[in-house]
Design a protein around this motif. Structure first.
Motif, PDB file in Angstrom:
ATOM      1  N   GLN A  30       0.817  -1.208   0.000  1.00  0.00           N
ATOM      2  CA  GLN A  30       0.000   0.000   0.000  1.00  0.00           C
ATOM      3  C   GLN A  30       0.860   1.271   0.000  1.00  0.00           C
ATOM      4  O   GLN A  30       0.657   2.174  -0.797  1.00  0.00           O
ATOM      5  N   PHE A 127      -1.671  -8.304 -18.551  1.00  0.00           N
ATOM      6  CA  PHE A 127      -2.815  -9.065 -18.045  1.00  0.00           C
ATOM      7  C   PHE A 127      -3.715  -8.315 -17.080  1.00  0.00           C
ATOM      8  O   PHE A 127      -4.788  -8.779 -16.749  1.00  0.00           O
TER       9      PHE A 127
ATOM     10  N   MET B   1      -5.352 -22.323 -13.787  1.00  0.00           N
ATOM     11  CA  MET B   1      -5.488 -20.895 -14.098  1.00  0.00           C
ATOM     12  C   MET B   1      -5.019 -20.645 -15.522  1.00  0.00           C
ATOM     13  O   MET B   1      -3.936 -21.059 -15.920  1.00  0.00           O
ATOM     14  N   ASN B   2      -5.852 -20.040 -16.307  1.00  0.00           N
ATOM     15  CA  ASN B   2      -5.444 -19.707 -17.659  1.00  0.00           C
ATOM     16  C   ASN B   2      -5.259 -18.200 -17.759  1.00  0.00           C
ATOM     17  O   ASN B   2      -5.289 -17.489 -16.756  1.00  0.00           O
ATOM     18  N   GLN B   3      -5.101 -17.766 -19.001  1.00  0.00           N
ATOM     19  CA  GLN B   3      -4.817 -16.339 -19.203  1.00  0.00           C
ATOM     20  C   GLN B   3      -5.924 -15.460 -18.631  1.00  0.00           C
ATOM     21  O   GLN B   3      -5.657 -14.453 -17.980  1.00  0.00           O
ATOM     22  N   ARG B   5      -7.967 -16.306 -16.309  1.00  0.00           N
ATOM     23  CA  ARG B   5      -7.960 -16.460 -14.862  1.00  0.00           C
ATOM     24  C   ARG B   5      -6.900 -15.548 -14.223  1.00  0.00           C
ATOM     25  O   ARG B   5      -7.113 -14.961 -13.163  1.00  0.00           O
ATOM     26  N   LEU B   6      -5.774 -15.470 -14.885  1.00  0.00           N
ATOM     27  CA  LEU B   6      -4.729 -14.577 -14.388  1.00  0.00           C
ATOM     28  C   LEU B   6      -5.231 -13.142 -14.366  1.00  0.00           C
ATOM     29  O   LEU B   6      -5.011 -12.406 -13.403  1.00  0.00           O
ATOM     30  N   ARG B   7      -5.942 -12.776 -15.410  1.00  0.00           N
ATOM     31  CA  ARG B   7      -6.502 -11.417 -15.449  1.00  0.00           C
ATOM     32  C   ARG B   7      -7.453 -11.185 -14.271  1.00  0.00           C
ATOM     33  O   ARG B   7      -7.404 -10.161 -13.596  1.00  0.00           O
ATOM     34  N   ASP B   9      -7.577 -12.783 -11.425  1.00  0.00           N
ATOM     35  CA  ASP B   9      -6.902 -12.789 -10.125  1.00  0.00           C
ATOM     36  C   ASP B   9      -6.093 -11.519  -9.912  1.00  0.00           C
ATOM     37  O   ASP B   9      -6.010 -11.016  -8.788  1.00  0.00           O
ATOM     38  N   LEU B  10      -5.483 -11.012 -10.960  1.00  0.00           N
ATOM     39  CA  LEU B  10      -4.766  -9.745 -10.821  1.00  0.00           C
ATOM     40  C   LEU B  10      -5.747  -8.618 -10.479  1.00  0.00           C
ATOM     41  O   LEU B  10      -5.462  -7.768  -9.628  1.00  0.00           O
ATOM     42  N   ALA B  11      -6.884  -8.637 -11.143  1.00  0.00           N
ATOM     43  CA  ALA B  11      -7.881  -7.596 -10.868  1.00  0.00           C
ATOM     44  C   ALA B  11      -8.358  -7.687  -9.427  1.00  0.00           C
ATOM     45  O   ALA B  11      -8.528  -6.672  -8.734  1.00  0.00           O
ATOM     46  N   GLU B  12      -8.549  -8.915  -8.978  1.00  0.00           N
ATOM     47  CA  GLU B  12      -9.000  -9.110  -7.599  1.00  0.00           C
ATOM     48  C   GLU B  12      -7.929  -8.668  -6.608  1.00  0.00           C
ATOM     49  O   GLU B  12      -8.211  -8.008  -5.605  1.00  0.00           O
ATOM     50  N   LEU B  13      -6.700  -9.015  -6.907  1.00  0.00           N
ATOM     51  CA  LEU B  13      -5.597  -8.626  -6.043  1.00  0.00           C
ATOM     52  C   LEU B  13      -5.467  -7.107  -5.979  1.00  0.00           C
ATOM     53  O   LEU B  13      -5.213  -6.533  -4.914  1.00  0.00           O
ATOM     54  N   ALA B  14      -5.666  -6.468  -7.125  1.00  0.00           N
ATOM     55  CA  ALA B  14      -5.515  -5.006  -7.173  1.00  0.00           C
ATOM     56  C   ALA B  14      -6.544  -4.307  -6.299  1.00  0.00           C
ATOM     57  O   ALA B  14      -6.314  -3.192  -5.830  1.00  0.00           O
ATOM     58  N   GLU B  16      -7.233  -4.969  -3.431  1.00  0.00           N
ATOM     59  CA  GLU B  16      -6.794  -4.917  -2.036  1.00  0.00           C
ATOM     60  C   GLU B  16      -6.310  -3.528  -1.636  1.00  0.00           C
ATOM     61  O   GLU B  16      -6.294  -3.171  -0.459  1.00  0.00           O
ATOM     62  N   VAL B  17      -5.882  -2.749  -2.618  1.00  0.00           N
ATOM     63  CA  VAL B  17      -5.314  -1.447  -2.291  1.00  0.00           C
ATOM     64  C   VAL B  17      -6.414  -0.509  -1.797  1.00  0.00           C
ATOM     65  O   VAL B  17      -7.553  -0.559  -2.266  1.00  0.00           O
TER      66      VAL B  17
END
Lengths: 176, 401
Positions: A30, A127, B1-3, B5-7, B9-14, B16-17
Motif C-alpha cells: 500500500q 494481463f 489458471m489460464n490467461q 484467470r490470471l486477469r 486474479d490480478l484484478a482481484e488482487l488489485a 486490495e489497495v
C-alpha cells in the motif's frame, strides 16, 4: 482557484484509484503504491500546462510510474514488502470456494513478489491493463521482443515458485 | 489458471489497495521538485522523490561485498594512479569544440575572475527522446548547440570534462541488452566511444578528473546491486582502470580542481575522500541524525574548502539517488558554516565553482528572470549577466573556466 490546478485536482481524484491499483500490483504494498503514484502525479503536475488538454495525461502518468518502478527496484533494492513465504496450498474441490480463492490470491501475491520489477511490469501491463505487446513495449521503453521474453520468463517463474498456479499459461501465439 | 484467470486474479488482487487522496502529497512533491517554476530538478523519469509517507528508500548503496569485475573493454587493475595536476589554471581560451564559439565579452572587470563557458543540459523530463546540451558564455550572445544525448542520461549523469572538450555519460536500456555502458565523446557528440559496461548510471556517475583524462565511475552487479568504483584512463589503449580497494557507501562524486579531493554524498551527509577512495573527513553539520541533511552535492571548490549542495532539514523529503544539480547552500567543508552569497534577495538556483575559486551563481527573481552572478573567492559579486530566455528550462551542468 487556478483553472489549471482545478483541472489537475480533478484528474488526480478521478484517476488515482486506477493508478493505485496498477501501482499496488507493481509494488505489492500500500505505502509503496502510494509513493509511486504520488511521485508520478508530481511529475504530471510539473508538465500539466502541456498535458492538461492533450488527453495524454494518464498515459504520461502511467509511463512515468512504470519507469519509476523499474528504476526503484533496480537501484534501491527495496526490500520485498510482500510476504516471501507462500501460503500452504489447499487441496479439495475442483471448483474453488471463497477460501480457496483467497488462498490462490495470496499465492499469486506472494509469487509476484518473487519476480523482477520488469517481469511484474510486463505481467501487469499485459494481463491487468490489457495492453498489447507493442503498447507495453512503448510504456516500458523496451522492444516488443523484450516484452515477449519477459512475459514468458515471468510466467515460467510463477509456475516455478507457485506450483499450485501450474495451470497458469499463455498459449503460444495468443499474444496480441 | 489460464490467461483469463490470471486477469481475474490480478484484478482481484488489485482491489486490495485502499484508495487514498494523493492530491496534496503530489503537490508537495511537485513543489519540492520546483515544478511550478520549472526549476531544475533531479534526473529524469527514473528519478523521483521518496514519499512523504515515511516510507524510507535508502539513498546510499548497499553494503554488498564487491563482486567480480564487470565486463568492460580491456578493463584491468594495473594502471598508474591518477595524475594530479595541482591548482590548474582556468582556461581563458574559448573551447576548441566545434560549436562552442563563446564570446570573449563576459562583462567582467579586467584582471579579476571572468565567466567561463557554461554548459547547460535539460532540467526536467520532456517528451523528447534526445536533447542537445548547449554552451553559453555570459555576455557572449546566444547559446550554441553541443552533443545530442538521450534525455534521461543527459539529466542523470552526463559529465563535461573540465577543459570543456569531452563528454562522458552512462546509458542503460530497459531491455537488459544495454547494460550500463559508459561512453565518452567529443563535446559535439562526435567520436563516441564505449569505455566500459555494467556501469552505475545514478550513484557514482562518471566524474572527470581535473586533467580531463580520467573518469571516476561506479559499476553495478548483475542483480542491480552496487559493485566497485574505480578511475578509468580514457586515453589508454586498453581503457585501464585503477579500482578502489572498496566502494564507499556514497554517491554523486565531484572532484576538486586541485585533483586532491573527491566529495560525495554519504547517508544524509557529505564526506571528502582522497583519489583512492579513502575517506578523509565528513563535512560537519550534515547527518541523518542532525538538523540538516544533504543528499545532493553539485560543485566543489578547487581546494575543497567549500562545497555547493542542496541541503534539507531533517524530516523533509530526502529524494532519491538521482542527480540533483539544484543548490541552496554553499558550505565551508571544514566547519559546515554557510557561506554568504550576494544574492540580492533572489532565489538561489545553482552554483558552480570555477577553477580559480570564483563561483558562477545562478539566481532567479520573483518575476522569473534568471541572472548569473560571478562571485569571487571572497564572496564579492564582480559581475552579473542576464541569462537568455532560451535557457529558461535548462540547468547548468558545468562551468568551464
Amino acid at each position: 482557484m487556478d483553472p489549471l490546478l482545478s483541472e489537475f485536482d480533478s484528474f488526480v481524484r478521478t484517476r488515482t484509484p486506477a493508478l493505485l491499483r496498477s501501482a499496488y500490483l507493481l509494488t505489492g504494498d500500500q505505502h509503496l503504491a502510494e509513493d509511486l503514484v504520488q511521485s508520478a502525479l508530481a511529475r504530471t503536475h510539473r508538465s500539466w500546462s502541456r498535458l492538461h488538454d492533450s488527453g495524454n495525461a494518464e498515459a504520461y502518468t502511467r509511463k512515468i510510474m512504470y519507469h519509476l518502478q523499474v528504476s526503484w527496484w533496480r537501484r534501491h533494492r527495496v526490500p520485498e514488502s510482500m510476504p516471501g513465504d507462500l501460503p500452504e496450498p489447499r487441496g479439495g474441490d475442483s471448483a474453488p470456494d471463497h477460501a480457496q480463492q483467497t488462498t490462490l490470491r495470496l499465492t499469486l501475491r506472494a509469487a509476484l513478489a518473487k519476480l523482477s520489477a520488469k517481469q511484474r511490469a510486463v505481467l501487469v501491463l499485459r494481463f491487468f491493463e490489457d495492453r498489447t505487446e507493442a503498447e507495453a513495449a512503448d510504456l516500458l521503453g523496451v522492444t516488443v521482443g523484450t516484452v515477449k521474453s519477459q512475459t514468458s520468463k515471468a510466467l515460467a517463474k510463477l509456475r516455478t515458485v507457485a506450483p499450485e498456479l501450474a495451470q497458469l499459461h499463455v498459449t503460444e501465439g495468443s499474444a496480441r | 489458471m489460464n490467461q483469463d484467470r490470471l486477469r481475474l486474479d490480478l484484478a482481484e488482487l488489485a482491489e486490495e489497495v485502499t484508495p487514498v487522496d494523493l492530491r496534496d502529497r503530489a503537490l508537495r512533491t511537485s513543489r519540492r521538485l520546483g515544478i511550478q517554476r520549472a526549476v531544475a530538478t533531479s534526473a529524469a523519469a527514473l528519478v523521483v522523490l521518496a514519499a512523504a509517507t515515511g516510507t524510507a528508500f535508502a539513498i546510499r548503496p548497499n553494503g554488498d561485498s564487491p563482486a567480480p569485475a564487470p565486463a568492460g573493454p580491456s578493463v584491468t587493475s594495473t594502471w598508474p594512479p591518477v595524475e594530479v595536476t595541482p591548482t590548474p589554471q582556468a582556461s581563458r581560451e574559448p573551447s576548441t569544440a566545434p560549436s562552442g564559439s563563446p564570446s570573449t565579452d563576459s562583462g567582467t572587470p579586467a584582471g579579476g575572475p571572468t565567466f567561463g563557458r557554461l554548459i547547460y543540459g535539460p532540467a526536467q523530463v520532456s517528451d523528447s527522446p534526445t536533447v542537445r546540451l548547449r554552451s553559453w558564455r555570459p555576455g557572449g550572445g546566444q547559446p550554441t548547440s553541443l552533443a545530442a544525448l538521450p534525455e534521461i542520461w543527459a539529466l542523470s549523469n552526463a559529465s563535461v570534462s573540465p577543459d570543456g572538450r569531452r563528454l562522458a555519460w552512462v546509458e542503460r536500456g530497459f531491455d537488459g541488452k544495454d547494460v550500463g555502458k559508459l561512453y565518452v565523446s567529443d563535446i559535439d557528440g562526435s567520436n563516441k566511444k564505449s569505455m566500459a559496461s555494467d556501469v552505475d548510471e545514478y550513484c557514482i556517475t562518471p566524474t572527470w578528473s581535473p586533467d580531463s583524462r580520467h573518469l571516476l565511475f561506479g559499476t553495478m552487479q548483475a542483480n542491480g546491486g552496487y559493485d566497485r568504483a574505480g578511475v578509468l584512463d580514457t586515453l589508454s589503449e586498453r581503457h585501464t582502470v585503477q579500482w578502489w580497494s572498496s566502494r564507499p557507501e556514497a554517491c554523486h562524486a565531484i572532484w576538486s580542481a586541485d585533483g586532491r579531493t573527491i566529495a560525495m554524498n554519504t547517508d544524509a551527509g557529505v564526506a571528502l575522500y582522497d583519489t583512492s577512495g579513502r575517506k578523509q573527513r565528513a563535512v560537519p553539520g550534515l547527518s541523518a541524525a542532525g538538523a540538516w541533511q544533504s543528499h545532493q552535492v553539485t560543485s566543489l571548490a578547487p581546494d575543497a574548502t567549500r562545497i555547493a549542495l542542496f541541503r534539507i532539514r531533517k524530516g523533509m523529503d530526502a529524494g532519491d539517488v538521482g542527480r540533483l544539480l539544484r543548490v541552496n547552500a554553499v558550505l565551508e567543508t571544514a566547519t559546515g558554516k554557510v557561506v554568504d552569497l550576494p544574492l540580492g534577495g533572489r532565489d538561489l538556483k545553482q552554483v558552480f565553482f570555477q577553477a580559480d575559486g570564483s563561483m558562477v551563481v545562478r539566481v532567479e527573481d520573483g518575476d522569473g528572470r534568471v541572472q548569473l552572478l560571478l562571485v569571487d573567492a571572497t564572496g564579492r559579486k564582480v559581475a552579473e549577466q542576464p541569462e537568455p530566455a532560451a535557457l529558461r528550462d535548462a540547468q547548468l551542468i558545468a562551468a568551464i573556466g
